[in-house]
Design an enzyme around this catalytic site. Structure first.
Site, PDB file in Angstrom:
ATOM      1  N   HIS A 250       0.837  -1.196   0.000  1.00  0.00           N
ATOM      2  CA  HIS A 250       0.000   0.000   0.000  1.00  0.00           C
ATOM      3  C   HIS A 250       0.868   1.240   0.000  1.00  0.00           C
ATOM      4  CE1 HIS A 250      -3.145   2.851   1.085  1.00  0.00           C
ATOM      5  NE2 HIS A 250      -3.943   1.968   0.546  1.00  0.00           N
ATOM      6  N   GLU A 303      -7.918  -4.750  -0.725  1.00  0.00           N
ATOM      7  CA  GLU A 303      -8.493  -5.431  -1.881  1.00  0.00           C
ATOM      8  C   GLU A 303      -8.511  -6.952  -1.730  1.00  0.00           C
ATOM      9  OE1 GLU A 303      -8.536  -3.497  -5.229  1.00  0.00           O
ATOM     10  OE2 GLU A 303      -8.194  -1.607  -4.241  1.00  0.00           O
TER      11      GLU A 303
HETATM   12  N1  COA Z   1       3.790  -8.018  -4.715  1.00  0.00           N
HETATM   13  C1  COA Z   1       5.120  -8.124  -4.905  1.00  0.00           C
HETATM   14  N2  COA Z   1       5.976  -7.103  -4.800  1.00  0.00           N
HETATM   15  C2  COA Z   1       5.459  -5.913  -4.472  1.00  0.00           C
HETATM   16  C3  COA Z   1       4.096  -5.734  -4.246  1.00  0.00           C
HETATM   17  C4  COA Z   1       3.248  -6.842  -4.376  1.00  0.00           C
HETATM   18  N3  COA Z   1       1.934  -6.753  -4.183  1.00  0.00           N
HETATM   19  N4  COA Z   1       3.870  -4.443  -3.953  1.00  0.00           N
HETATM   20  C5  COA Z   1       5.053  -3.824  -3.994  1.00  0.00           C
HETATM   21  N5  COA Z   1       6.011  -4.714  -4.312  1.00  0.00           N
HETATM   22  C6  COA Z   1       7.439  -4.437  -4.442  1.00  0.00           C
HETATM   23  C7  COA Z   1       7.737  -3.809  -5.790  1.00  0.00           C
HETATM   24  O1  COA Z   1       7.995  -4.784  -6.773  1.00  0.00           O
HETATM   25  C8  COA Z   1       8.925  -2.946  -5.467  1.00  0.00           C
HETATM   26  O2  COA Z   1      10.067  -3.765  -5.467  1.00  0.00           O
HETATM   27  P1  COA Z   1      11.478  -3.197  -6.016  1.00  0.00           P
HETATM   28  O3  COA Z   1      11.791  -2.037  -5.110  1.00  0.00           O
HETATM   29  O4  COA Z   1      12.371  -4.370  -5.841  1.00  0.00           O
HETATM   30  O5  COA Z   1      11.229  -2.785  -7.422  1.00  0.00           O
HETATM   31  C9  COA Z   1       8.674  -2.498  -4.014  1.00  0.00           C
HETATM   32  O6  COA Z   1       7.784  -3.474  -3.462  1.00  0.00           O
HETATM   33  C10 COA Z   1       8.029  -1.140  -3.914  1.00  0.00           C
HETATM   34  O7  COA Z   1       6.982  -1.084  -4.872  1.00  0.00           O
HETATM   35  P2  COA Z   1       6.261   0.260  -5.299  1.00  0.00           P
HETATM   36  O8  COA Z   1       5.514   0.049  -6.572  1.00  0.00           O
HETATM   37  O9  COA Z   1       7.253   1.385  -5.239  1.00  0.00           O
HETATM   38  O10 COA Z   1       5.276   0.455  -4.100  1.00  0.00           O
HETATM   39  P3  COA Z   1       4.058   1.439  -4.053  1.00  0.00           P
HETATM   40  O11 COA Z   1       3.886   1.823  -2.646  1.00  0.00           O
HETATM   41  O12 COA Z   1       4.201   2.518  -5.059  1.00  0.00           O
HETATM   42  O13 COA Z   1       2.868   0.512  -4.562  1.00  0.00           O
HETATM   43  C11 COA Z   1       0.889  -0.654  -4.794  1.00  0.00           C
HETATM   44  C12 COA Z   1       1.668   0.352  -3.946  1.00  0.00           C
HETATM   45  C13 COA Z   1      -0.447  -0.885  -4.122  1.00  0.00           C
HETATM   46  C14 COA Z   1       0.633  -0.068  -6.184  1.00  0.00           C
HETATM   47  C15 COA Z   1       1.690  -1.964  -4.895  1.00  0.00           C
HETATM   48  O14 COA Z   1       1.971  -2.456  -3.615  1.00  0.00           O
HETATM   49  C16 COA Z   1       0.987  -3.008  -5.766  1.00  0.00           C
HETATM   50  O15 COA Z   1       1.143  -2.991  -6.982  1.00  0.00           O
HETATM   51  N6  COA Z   1       0.214  -3.954  -5.144  1.00  0.00           N
HETATM   52  C17 COA Z   1      -0.482  -4.938  -5.892  1.00  0.00           C
HETATM   53  C18 COA Z   1      -1.768  -4.364  -6.484  1.00  0.00           C
HETATM   54  C19 COA Z   1      -2.791  -4.063  -5.408  1.00  0.00           C
HETATM   55  O16 COA Z   1      -2.993  -4.828  -4.475  1.00  0.00           O
HETATM   56  N7  COA Z   1      -3.461  -2.919  -5.579  1.00  0.00           N
HETATM   57  C20 COA Z   1      -4.475  -2.470  -4.656  1.00  0.00           C
HETATM   58  C21 COA Z   1      -3.980  -1.331  -3.827  1.00  0.00           C
HETATM   59  S1  COA Z   1      -5.107  -0.902  -2.510  1.00  0.00           S
END
Ligand code: COA
Length: 363
Positions: A250, A303
């Protein structure tokens, strides 16, 4: 300070507005709507009164009932139908521009739109079920709550378990601060656009899987894990392939997502058939994500268990973003009103990194 030093990709941590509505508590794992913990709302107040709390700061204020309305041209793709029809309603109802109407008028427009948006999703879902007719208005009006009316408008009947599932899901996801779709709604509202345009643009912003669409992927993911019968291997292979596990991580929370806690409890209460496999996957996913990302807490987000609760109500996964939009009409409406009161147009800056000045004339 220079613009370069201020550059924040994705605007993470940038404070763009002050709000009295809600803002998730990053470390505390608590979500409060206008100061009230959502734990106190779920099961005690139906969604339509939580709408009143968010929009009017008044639990006795209620989202209005949907008016009789015939959508123009539904396709059965609910998010697309919702985005198009909400924009169209602005013309159909001749809504005024936010910078030209009173706060009271904007509040009225938002109430009408909110309940109608639920009706549009219900009608689109009905069409996707192969039914081109509509349920008579008096049948829909006989529902006691917004969730019941929604189900009546969709299916012509409303099972009590389904009503509880939808009401709980809607309350948990009604508002969450300045996320992508709410920001979009505020940006549109800040231009003085009407409430229909503001809400319609918000719908577009949540149609992607990274915000609001994840439940659509969770159910098939759990089916895949159950079929493989080895959650640990599934998690390893998924992460090794560079894929994300839907329902984890998140932007804001570094602690447990409080909505996930409530929805997990609800999934148990409603005897979700997938709760066992979901808990197995959650345990190994959390452990492996922590091992791979020790510095970045990646916890279960809203979610994940939303998908189970929506499944209890027999919501098909592709409808998940539209269901999320139905709940978020409260947060969006509250933010559109708040934005209207600030009267401030959004205009962030971009750092230009494109080609240096060059001429089209031959050298
Ligand atoms: N599964 C695996 N790895 C994950 C992950 C997940 N659900 N969420 C984040 N990561 C990893 C990324 O690959 C990244 O790794 P890296 O630094 O080695 O590249 C690291 O964690 C940070 O990711 P980042 O995209 O910068 O985090 P964020 O805070 O911007 O992203 C989300 C938040 C929600 C977009 C992200 O966690 C995600 O894509 N989750 C899955 C989709 C989801 O559940 N969406 C609903 C959100 S309420």
């Amino acid at each position: 300070m220079s613009e370069v030093a201020d550059f924040k990709p994705g605007l993470e941590g940038v404070v763009a507005v002050e709000t009295e509505i809600a803002e998730p508590d990053r470390e505390g794992g608590v979500l409060r709507y206008r100061g009230i913990d959502i734990e106190e709302l779920v099961g005690r107040y139906p969604y339509e009164r939580v709408w009143g709390l968010l929009v009017d700061d008044d639990l006795d204020s209620v989202m209005p009932d949907p008016e009789p309305y015939e959508p123009a041209r539904l396709t059965g793709d609910a998010p697309a139908d919702l985005q198009a029809e909400t924009a169209r309603l602005a013309g159909h109802w001749a809504l005024g521009k936010l910078n030209e109407i009173s706060d009271e008028q904007a509040r009225e427009d938002l109430g009408r739109l909110s309940s109608q948006m639920m009706g549009i999703v219900a009608r689109s879902a009905r069409l996707a079920d192969g039914k081109a007719d509509s349920v008579p208005h008096e049948v829909v009006a006989s529902g006691r709550t917004a969730a019941e009316k929604f189900l009546l408008q969709w299916r012509g009947e409303a099972d009590a378990r389904h009503v509880k599932a939808i009401d709980t899901y809607w309350i948990c996801t009604a508002e969450h601060g300045l996320n992508a779709s709410t920001f979009t709604a505020r940006v549109t509202a800040s231009t003085g656009a009407d409430c229909g345009a503001s809400l319609s643009s918000a719908v577009g912003a949540l149609s992607g899987p990274l915000h609001g669409g994840a439940p659509a992927y969770v159910k098939p993911m759990l089916e895949e894990v159950a079929a493989m019968g080895d959650p640990e291997r599934w998690v390893r292979e998924t992460l090794d392939a560079g894929k994300r596990i839907m329902g984890f991580g998140h932007r804001i929370y570094r602690a447990e997502d409080p909505r996930s806690r409530i929805l997990k409890r609800t999934a148990h209460e409603l005897d979700s058939p997938q709760v066992e496999i979901a808990e197995q996957l959650e345990e190994v996913a959390l452990a492996e994500l922590e091992r791979r990302h020790p510095d970045r807490p990646l916890k279960t987000n809203v979610e994940y268990y939303s998908a189970l609760v929506l499944d209890v109500a027999e919501i098909p996964p592709p409808l998940a973003p539209a269901m999320f939009a139905c709940s978020r009409v409260a947060g969006w409406s509250a933010h559109i009103l708040e934005q209207k009161r600030t009267g401030r147009l959004f205009r962030p800056s971009a750092r230009y990194v494109g080609p240096a000045p060059r001429s089209l004339q031959p050298a």
